[in-house]
Write a protein that holds these residues in place. Structure first.
Motif, short mmCIF file in Angstrom:
data_model
loop_
_atom_site.label_atom_id
_atom_site.label_comp_id
_atom_site.label_asym_id
_atom_site.label_seq_id
_atom_site.Cartn_x
_atom_site.Cartn_y
_atom_site.Cartn_z
N SER A 1 63.60 26.23 86.74
CA SER A 1 63.24 26.22 88.16
C SER A 1 61.75 25.94 88.35
O SER A 1 61.36 25.22 89.28
CB SER A 1 63.64 27.52 88.84
OG SER A 1 63.01 28.63 88.26
N VAL A 2 60.91 26.46 87.45
CA VAL A 2 59.47 26.19 87.53
C VAL A 2 59.19 24.71 87.25
O VAL A 2 58.39 24.07 87.95
CB VAL A 2 58.68 27.10 86.57
CG1 VAL A 2 57.23 26.69 86.48
CG2 VAL A 2 58.80 28.57 87.00
N ALA A 3 59.88 24.14 86.26
CA ALA A 3 59.68 22.73 85.92
C ALA A 3 60.12 21.82 87.07
O ALA A 3 59.42 20.86 87.41
CB ALA A 3 60.46 22.38 84.64
N VAL A 4 61.26 22.12 87.67
CA VAL A 4 61.76 21.32 88.79
C VAL A 4 60.77 21.36 89.95
O VAL A 4 60.43 20.32 90.53
CB VAL A 4 63.17 21.79 89.23
CG1 VAL A 4 63.57 21.19 90.56
CG2 VAL A 4 64.20 21.46 88.16
N LEU A 5 60.28 22.54 90.28
CA LEU A 5 59.30 22.67 91.36
C LEU A 5 58.02 21.91 91.03
O LEU A 5 57.49 21.18 91.87
CB LEU A 5 58.99 24.14 91.64
CG LEU A 5 57.89 24.40 92.68
CD1 LEU A 5 58.27 23.84 94.04
CD2 LEU A 5 57.60 25.89 92.77
#
Length: 159
Positions: free
Chosen positions: A127-131
């Motif tokens: 989720s951090v990478a996608v954001l």
């Protein structure tokens, strides 16, 4: 440092990958129609030695349980529409069509609040990478559009 043209091509490739993945998922779900998707997914997770109790496999199993024969066609149609949108956007960015720059900015920015919510609720590397990737794309597209605006404002002054 990326040139404007190569930067747009990177974003275009990212959008094309998202479109192709969506097509693959849509066709895959369509192929599984009438079968117990939950059981198939559990077997697939077991085959790859993934623990269904872990976070990401657990989310996949949870989402798979929502797929019923009644809503399966809607999911396939949704995946197809999403794929078409992403592939058209990729084409436009690759060939430098101005409207797709705006489209990439707006469509990326729409997801930011949901991605922030996801990071807050389920903080994990994915989720951090996608954001992070989406914020980078939105910031880049904003800078490209701002540069276009600056170029058009300067043209009348040069005459």
């Amino acid at each position: 440092m990326l040139t404007k043209k190569s930067g747009l091509k990177v974003v275009a490739l990212l959008e094309a990958i998202k479109g192709l993945v969506s097509l693959i998922v849509g066709f895959g779900i369509h192929e599984l129609a009438g079968q117990n998707i939950q059981v198939i997914l559990e077997n697939l997770l077991r085959h790859f030695h993934l623990n269904p109790a872990n976070e990401l496999p657990g989310i996949l199993l949870e989402k798979a349980s929502l797929l019923t024969p009644e809503n399966l066609n809607l999911v396939v149609i949704g995946a197809g529409v999403y794929a078409i949108i992403r592939l058209v956007e990729a084409y436009g960015l690759w060939f430098g069509l101005l409207w797709t720059e705006w489209f990439a900015l707006v469509s990326g920015a729409i997801y930011v609040p949901f991605e922030i919510y996801e990071v807050i609720q389920h903080q994990n590397d994915l989720s951090v990478a996608v954001l992070t990737i989406n914020l980078a794309v939105v910031a880049y597209m904003y800078s490209v559009i701002r540069e276009h605006k600056k170029d058009t404002e300067n043209k009348p002054n040069q005459q």
